[in-house]
Every structure is written in C-alpha cells, then in structure tokens.
Write an enzyme that holds these catalytic residues in place. Sequence first.
Site: not given
Lengths: 161, 582, 711
Positions: B368, B511, B321, B363, B280, B301, B283, B360
């Site tokens: 794909e 989190c 990102s 997620e 990241e 994330c 990036e 999650k």
Amino acid sequence: MESGPMQEVSQAVLEKIAEHRDKPGALLLILHMVQREYRYIPRAVAIEVAKQLGVPIAQVYGVITFSPLFKLKEPGRHHIGICQGTACYLSNSDDIIAALEELLGIGVNGVTDDGEFSIEVIACLGCCSLAPALSINGKVYGKVTRTQLTDILATCRGGDE
Amino acid sequence: MTIVRLEINGIPIEAEENTTILDAAKKVNVTIPTLCYHPDLKTWAACGICVVKIDGHDTMERACATTVSDGMKVSTHDSEIVAVRKTILELILSTHPNDCLQCPRNGNCELQTLAAEFGIREIPYEQRPTDMPPDDSTPSIILNPSKCILCGRCVRVCQDMQGVWALEFLGRGEDLRIAPTADVPLNDSPCIKCGQCSAHCPVGAIYEKDESAKVWEALENLDLYPVVQIAPAVRVAIGEAFGYEPGTLLTGKIYTALRRLGFKAIFDTNFGADLTIVEEASEFVHRFTHHNAPLPLITSCCPSWTDYMEKFAPDFIPNFSTVKSPHELIGALSKTYFARHLAIDPSKIFMVSIMPCTSKKYEITRSEEMFSSGYQDIDVSLTTRELSRMIKAAGIDFPALPDGEADSILGTYSGAGTIFGATGGVMEAALRTAYAFVTKKELTKVTFTETRGLEGVKEAAIDFAGTPMRIAIAHWMCNIETVLDKVREHRDKEKEPYYHFIEVMACRGGCVGGGGQPYGATDAIRKQRAAGLYTDDERCAQRCAHNNPAVQKLYEDFLGKPLGDTAKRYLHTNYKPRLTLR
Amino acid sequence: MNKSGRERLQSIRDRVKKEQSAKVTTVTVGMGSCSIAAGSEVVMKTFIEEIEHNGIEDVIVRKVGCRGMCSSEPTVEVCMQGIPTILYGQVTEGGAKKIVHKHILQRRLVNNMIFDDPGQATSKKVCNSYGTETAVIIFDNEYGSQDYSCDDIFKDFSATVIECKLDKDVQIVKAAEKKHYTAGCLVRILPDNAFLCSSKGDVDDIIDNAIVRKEEIATLAPLDEGCTQKKIVLRNAGRIDPESIEDAIVHAAYVGLEKALFESSPEEIIEEMKVSGLRGRGGGGYHTWKKWSDARQQDSDTKYIICNCDEGDPGSFKDRSIVESDPHTIIEAMVIAGYAIGAQHGIIYIRGEYALAVHRLQQAIREAEELGLLGEDILGSGFTFRCNICLGTGAFVCGEETGLIACVEGRRGMPRPRPPYPSTAGLYDAPTIINNVETLANIPAIVGKGGEWFSSIGTKSSTGTKVLSLSGKLCREGLVEVPMGTPLRNVIAIFGGGIRNGKRCKAVQTGGPSGGVITEENLDVPIDFDDMAAKGSMLGSGGIIAIDDDDCIIDTAKFYLKFAANESCGKCPSCRIGSKTLLHIFEKIAAGESTPQEKAQIFDLCKAMKKGSLCGLGTSTPNPIISLLSQFESEFLAHIDDKRCPAHRCRALITYSILANKCIGCTMCARSCPVDAISGEIQKVHVIDQEKCIRCGECFKACKFGAIERQ
C-alpha cells in the site's frame, strides 16, 4: 508457494530422513521410501522432504520427474506394469498394451475413473522366459495372451488382491 | 599458468592451458557458433552446435567444454562439422513453433540468427512443436515453454547465478521442459522477478511482460498528463539497441525521444536516487550513532532483493533501509509535490518509469505504500527493451536526435545519483553523504575504488574520521547468502556487527546488468555500461546527493527534514515476511 | 568375544564346514527374481511342509541365488549321500511333493523333471567313477532323427543295466528337457560324462566300455568341446545362500579381502590388477587398474568407490543376478578397491526396481558390519571403509558415470562433459571410481588367486571370463559365464540351445542399445572386446539376443529407437529430438509410408546423433540402427522400395486372406480372431474383413489346414 494442507508425514519417513540425511544418495533413498509408503509421492511429503534435507523443492521435483519410477499421482488400486524388455517386445507385448488400453479405456500412465486400474510400461521385469509378462501390484503374470487379460482383470476386481 | 601451442584450422596459436577451444578460436578470429553456451554461466554443453574435430579423437568435441592442450589440431568448419550442426539446428527447428513474425524476439533471436547463417530453407523433419500454455502469472515476465529450446540457460541463471531455484527442468527426454518449482505458477514460486532468465534466454521463451500498449494509450489520452522518468542504467545501455557501443551515455537523446513520444514532463530517477541517499544516509547515521539500533543497514532499492529478503531472509527485515526505491520516490512526488507545483489534478498524472529492470513492474503494486500519493505512484514501469521498441515504433531516428533537458523540479541530479546503476554505486553515493553527516565534513576525494568492479562480494573498511566503517557489497544473488551468514554468525553470538552497511543488487553488475536491459550482456559489456555511469558522475556539477540544490529545495518546500513525518509518509515503506517454500 | 575379527572368520569357516559335511540331505531351491516369479517360494514352502509332514530327518532345505537357468525355473537341486546330485527344473508344487516322495524317501530319481546345467558337459571319453552315484539321464532330441528315439534308448538302457546287474547302482531316467543334437540323443552319465547316442550299439558301448570297463570309447563323438562354463564371477551363484554371511564365508568369501589387507600394499593390489588385465565389464572395456591408479594418485582426504548396478540394457540381467546370488562378493571387492585407492566410502548404486537384490545387499551389509568386515578398523587392519546403498531412478542414462554421480548427489541424472573424469573429480568433486558389478565380482578372485592366474584365462587382450545374458529366440534363456574367446556360435548353440522351433538364427544382437548385430555368417567371432567391435558390434555388458527369420530388422530398429527415445535425458537436441525423429521415420517405413528422401535422412540423423550428443547414450544410439541397416540392406530396401516386409512382421505391409480351396470351414480362425473380423458358416469357406483385420496373425496360427495366406 502454497503448501496446501500439510499431509502428516509419517514418523517412519522422518526417522529415515534423520538416519540418512548426510549420506550420499539420501534424496533418492528417501524418495523411494516415501513412494513405498504412499504408493506415490504426495506433494506435501515431497515438500517436507525438501525442507528436511535443506534441498530446494525445485530440485526435488526435478529429480522426481526425471525418474520413471516416481509417481506424483496416486496409481490405481491395481497397478499394472507391462514389461517392454527385448524378450517381451519380441513376444508382441505391444499387443498386450493395446488390448489393456482398450479393455480399461485408459492409455499408458492413465488411471481408470474408478481408481481401480492404472497402466504403466516398465523396463525389463527380469522374467524373460515368461514373455510377454506383466505385473499387477508386484505379482508377475507370465506368457500373457489377449484372451487371458479379461480374466486377470476380473480376478483383480473380484478379490482383494 | 602453462602456455600450450595448438593449431586451429591450421592457424598456430598459443593459449593458456585452461582456455576452452571456443575462447582460443576467438583469438584467431574464428567464430564457432554456440547456442546453449553463455559466458556468464557454467558450461552445460547441451546443444552440440559448437562441435569441432580434434585430430586423433573419434568423435566430435564440444568447443565450449573442451580445453586446449599442447599439440592439439582443431578443425572447426569442415563440411561434415557444418552438416552435423545444421542437422541439429533443423531438429531444434522441427520442435519450434515457426511464428517468428509474432515473436517478442523477432530480429534479435539467437536461434533465428543461426538459422539465417546456416541458410536453412526447409525443415526436412516432421514438425512436432509442443503446445504448452504461457505462464503470465507474475507482473514482470512471461514464460512461454512452447518456444523453449531447452538450452538450460535460464535454469543455470536461476539456480547457479541467482541461487533462487524458481526454475528447474522437469520431465525427461521428449517431455523435458522448463517449469517453475514443482509446477506452480511462476508467481507462487520462489521467483524474485529479476528477469535474468529473460535476459539470458536466446529465444522468445522468457520475456518481459510488454506494457507499452498501456503507455501508448495514455500518451494519446487527452485527459491525462503523461510524465516519465529514466533510471540511471538506462542511459548507458539503450544505445546498444541503436548500434552504439555499450556504455555510451545518451541521457540527452533519451530525454528528447521521450518528449517526442509525447510525455509532458521528463524526470530523472537519478534525482530520486539522490533523495534516497539523503534519507538512507540519515537512517544510517541514526543507527550508527545510536546503540541498539539494528546494524548493518541494508540497502533496499532493488525490488528483487527485497522480495528475496521477505521470502527467504526475513530475519533481516529490521536491518532494511525503509526508504523506497528511487523511482517510487519520483512517482510519489510527481503526484504530490509536482502536481501541486503545476496545479495539476494528480489523478490525471500518468507516471511511467523506464527501468533496466523487470522487477520494478512488480514493485509498483507490491504494497500500500506504493500508493502513498493517494494514487498508484507509478502507473507503468517499462524496461529499457520496451522503450527502445517504442522509439523505433514511433519512427524516431534516435541517433540523430539533439540532446534534451529534463524538467525541473524532479530532474536535476548529482553524480551520486547516477552511479546507482552500477554495483557498489549506492554504497559509494551513501558513503559520500554519510561521511558528511557523520563527520560534518565534506570529502576531499569523493570516489571510492573499493566499491567498484564486478567481483561478487566486495568488502572494505572505510575510515570515517578514525572510525572504521565496515561495508559489504554483494550483487548477483547467489553471493548474498555468504554475506548474510557472516552477519548471522555475529548476531547469534551477540558480537559487534560484522558489517555496518551492506549494499545488495540482484543482478550481476547491478542495474547496468538488469533483467530488462538490451540483450547480450556480458561482463565486458557490464563494465562498459558502468564506466559510462562513472563518466556521467565525473561530469556532474555536484558529486554528493545532499548537495543537489533541487533536493535541498524539495526539503525546504515540501518534505521538511529527512526522516521527518512528510518524508516518512511519502518516501518510506516497510517489509513483512512472505514465507515462501523453496 | 575376545577373538579378533580374523579368528572369528576362521571359526565360522571351521564350524560350518563341519556341520555341512555331516551326512545330511540338502534340497536347494533357486531364489532369484525370475525363480520367484516362476513360483519358487511356493516350491520351497512345499518342500519344508512335505518333509516335516513325513517326519523326514536330516534334510536341510536351503535357498540359493540364481543358477542362471531362467527358462528352467524354479530349479531345485537335491544332494543326497549315495545318489548323484540332481537338478530338477520347472518344479511345481506337485513336482516338489513327487521329489520328496520318490527321490528323498525312495531314493529314486524322478522321470521327466530333470534339467541340464549347460556347460557342465565334458569331453572325457571314460567314466571315471561309477557306482552308487551314477545315473544315466537321457535327453529327448527335439529335431533329430526319431529312428532311435529317446524312449528306445531308455528301454535299452534299462534292460541292459538289469542284464549287467547294475540296476541297483545305476539309475536310468528321462530328462524333462529336450536337446537339439542332430547326431543323436544326449545321454549324461552322472556325475561327469556325456555322450551322444544314436543306436543300440551305442548303448552297449557306453555301458560295457565306458561305464564297466572304463575304456575310451571312440565311436561316440564327444560333445561341446571347448565350450564349458568357467565360473569366476558366478563362482558362488547358485551355491550359497545369499542371505547368509556364514554360508558365503564358508565358500571363500572375504579370503581375498584378508589377503589384501594383511599381505598386500595398495600399490601391489593395483599391480595385481594390471597383471590380470581386467577390463571394465559395464560396456566400456576400460582397464580397471588405470582408473584405480588415477584415483590412487589423487591427493584428497575423501575418495569414493561407486558400484554401478544400474543395469539398464534391455536384454541384460547379469548384474541383478550377481547381486541376488552373491552380494558379499561385491562388498568384499569394494573394500579391496577402497583399500587400493585410499577411499573410505563406498556407494552401491542399484536400480530401484531390483527389490530383491537391494534387500539382500542391505542384509549383507548389515551382516558384514556385525562381523567387522565393514566399518571401522576392518578385521583389526586399521583400515576403515563404510558402504551404503543408493537406489537408482530407473533411468538408463544414469548408467553414464556423470549422470550416475548427479543422481547420487540428489540432482537430475543429466550427464556433464568430461573431463574432468570422475577419477579426478567425481562425487562431490572428490576422486571417485565407478566400477560395474561384474568387474567388481572378479576382484576378490583376482586378489585371492593372482593376476597371473586371471590373465591365463581368456584371450590376450580380453582376459578372464564374461557373463552373458542370453535371451531372444533361444531355446534356453539365462546366464552363462564363459572364458573370453569362446566363439559366439557355441554360446548360441550349446548354452542357448539353438533357436526355438528349429528356426535359423538370423542374427545376434550384442552390446545392448549401444551395440549392433552379428549376422549368422559372423557367428564364429570370439566373445572379446576387440573382435566383436571389429565385426561392427560390441561386447558391451554381455547381452546376447538372438533373432530369427520371423524378426524384422525395421521392427528391431524401432525397438531400439523407442528405447533410446524413452531413455534420452533430453539434454542434447540431437538425442532428444533425433531419436524421436528417427523413430518416426522407421514407423513410417513399417507402415509403408516412407519416401526415398527419408533413406538419406536416416544417415544424416544418425551422424548428428553420433557426433552431436554428449554422452554414451546419444552417441551410440545409431550403432544398432546403422549395423542393422548395413547388414540387412536388402530387407531395409524391401520395406522402402517395394513396401514389403520379408519377415512378415510389419503389419501394415502384410495381409491375411483365406484360401478358398483349402478352407474346410472348421471355424477355428473365426474363433481365434480377437476382433471378429472373420465370418463364415460352419463347413463353408470363411472370409476375412480386411477393414476390421488388425493383422495380429492369430488366425494364421490357429488354422490347421494352411488355409490362411500371409502376404
């Protein structure tokens, strides 16, 4: 959320939304108008109203289902409202409800299979001197008795309102 | 602030004018029972369990919604008050299915606790439980309206705290119920699967989809090679399920417990976090130094946040990102890099991630790219709550466990990786690495105070060797739109980007306050948990992700260079608009 | 159009007054919701057609709002030069034709169609005026002595006026309505006297002394002493065409507004409200000036006035009637209130079901805007105030201030805790005043005539008048407006005409679902906020529902609980589950299935609801229940302990059977039975199949021989 095929929202509704969107009470005013136009609040229209007003759909549905006036299902062609005000209650309107349920084979808030009739219990019609009273598509029938019901229903079936 | 004097049960007390009776009573060690009240949420004052008497008032008042005033005399527990509370409880119980033994909240249900405290032995009133089918349409949470006591916490969480509006009260009176938007299945609603509703529900009406059975099965399947990873926020919260103070750092005990459960390799999501940062930051450096590249860069994330963005803010897709979330990186690498390393058939690897998060679960199959190894990169994602139950079910005496170690080659982490679990942590970790990448110098002081704390939106301009880098950190979803609007305003006017870098976490506190964490989180607990992570950071040999030797080795052995072809293949994803009506 | 707003207003007053004073005949047809339901539209149409058809000139047919005489609708008032103004009731299409032909064309009053407007009675013992505008109207007496009947009086009056050669001037006519005086038949001498008449001597006395000689007649007891209506709120109801702003203006609408805007400061208006002592008429009885003063003191650019017309009490219909009859008074009051507290925006929150009232309000707002009485720079005063309508959701709980605000904001109407009170943080968090329709309707009058004047009416703590909605087992349902302090007994007897079928008044339910019952012994209680509360009930919004011995207290309690359960918003468990649980217990009691434990549970539940609910709906649901049970404990216990319903209303506790010794086999009972539960051959004793019988009581009513026994 899937919106389904978008029902055409009438120009009148869109204009009304544009006119009232910023006034206090806009949502209720518009929902009332939608219901007048369609006799109930079609899902697609409710979603469109939410979109137009920038209000979450959940909120619009919360408001619709909070109100006994708003319907999400199309009522019968002849929508019967039975008054349950004090005067009507004291005049045994419960019997009228029971008799109607028996005659039509549906419960309160139900619609007959052929879509002809629906029953709803409503707050005072304001015709206390005509107790027990009921209204069919807004027309008031006063001092109703069990025996008259059959005739009233037959008249509805026969004539076009 | 005016200080007023009042008496609670005859005990004199001074309190600030805007304090509620509930909070004032706590100061003199008087606990007034509550049910619909939650410190995170705007007072709703529905349940009436917290009623108290105030001298001179005809009726009882709700302690949660009544503020103190000078000369007030409050009585909180006389027999009449207790009788009223008890009747209310009995009424609630009369519409509640009495199947506590099969309930996911058995043992930590607030209603059950109250019933026990009030010594309820029978329900004198007619039992009229509602029978409505549970909604299990999302991969993350289950909504069981039959158990709902209509306290409204979830609605307030979803609407006010998260600004999502997936849940609303429908109907009225006895027909009142909680339902997803316009009665669609929850998965078709605006729900972002953050699970905050489940974390705030006092009873078993909303809970995580428990997938521990799949894990038990995998652990006993001799054909499989079960591996596991734990997220940063899990290590500072799971202790609460075993009687520890919130924030106690228990990484080593968790490793040991997981090994005892039968996992053959223990990884740490913190390693994935380090890797995320390296990608990241690369990036970011790319965008920061190349004109016309979309800025701000926005972190991705948090899967609830990416879900939100795809649904309600797709205009920001170019800003995202593209790095996958840390556990997905470990998932992909476990079935490629690690499999190759140990020469295991990757199809046999069963990857379980232990997350503070319900999202999650969604997620792991969201696109794909989550199958980049050729297999589903993460097989099952469990919440902290599910893991704590598994540990108990396995008869593991958690507090007595010795500390264990994670397994290389996906187990070593830097301090940057571990602070991912707190709001601002990703930003701080990214700053440490981005600073080095941009300025080619290491920071002398790696900690940033601007990024820490529980304020909903944190803004700062960080000096990157003379260039101010404008950052924003938003957490708990209702705060994000104001940040996005500022960006939009500048973007629409084709001005210089308002921010360069934005971190977003869907849950309050990040989190550590995740929807899959142990019950009972408050801001105080969120702070304790975050403090645990910052302590972990300080203990780490390496504080910056790019200095993690295991990460460096990974690039040497497998990935090549950041943002290179292999890295893109396994570590990156993309986003597409999923227009959802809200 | 260079005229200023005020000049335009004056010119309308002058012009229309001139037009109306022309010698024309006016036929005014009552057009409230209940009149329309009773067929007033057809009546109006008939009048117009019939008058046109007969080529009658100089007749104006107008509609007016509600006259408050629900049981006499449709009502028609005919006002002609040279004939007393007459009110006809229960007018049909045929009746309308009759009125045109007889009254308008032949100038003869129509027999058996005249109704009485209650509260117009007077105790004057002398007829001040008579001549061509005198008429004698004789009301039959339903329960009094028949020795000297209505027909006898009619004959004697008719004969005597001929004898005295008064027959050209004085018309004698029989009314349609029956009265219930025990002392004799009511005789009204229009325009303004009334006497009770029980002998030929009385007739002579009235004609000779009261009419001809204008002497006081002591022999005839004056009537209705101290029981007249005082119309402040309803001052224009039934007088003006609610769909014509000009008509309203002629009847003094917007005079108060002019006075407020041009002659008073906002503080002075609030002071005037304080002097008037006006208390909220929606039920709370909170001093209006205090709310206003609180809101005035808030430092805020935006403030709101909300008119609460979300009338939901079963048995109360006054707000609808006020709006339908005189919408301009509400608009005027809101502008005054806005001026007083510094608000620029008003919202009329009105029940969505009140279609006619909404229509009239919309029109009134439009017309007021056109005349510059609403909108920017009202009448050139520099004050700006806008008004719009918000349609209600049909939810009773939205009558609660915070629920109402939520509705207007487009959210679910669930109440929130107070404070903050709306006067500090209401609609969109701005200071907001919420006033009931009736409260507002008083304001133009107070501003116009002064607070002192207002406070001279009524009692010390409850000033002014109160509009009461009368319903239940009364002979006459409808609306009346009486000064505060009027004894409830008089309201029932005079305006309500007593209980139907000569039955005893068992109790009067007041204050709607938040109130209680006042038993027969306590009926002398004055209509007043505090006195009624002291008797365990409340004035509330002024719903007066009389019940008689056929009404069962358990059944009445069930009605209110059903209402509460239906209307609960569901927020508080004590109300949501409590009302339903209580209802269930009362259903068991009515079914004869209750247990002694449930007696105690009722009181536990009532306490939890009262103490543990957030808003007025939940906390007051137990009021009528506790009031009923404490006032009628023996009836309550009869249901529980003896499984007996003394009022014969709870069907599970009664049985119908046929007494063999009385049944003559006429088959009436069998034919009346809706479920074919009665069998028997003609002229043989019939039998009721108890399995089939639904205990509807139709046979009991149908039997002419007292052969059906009810136990």
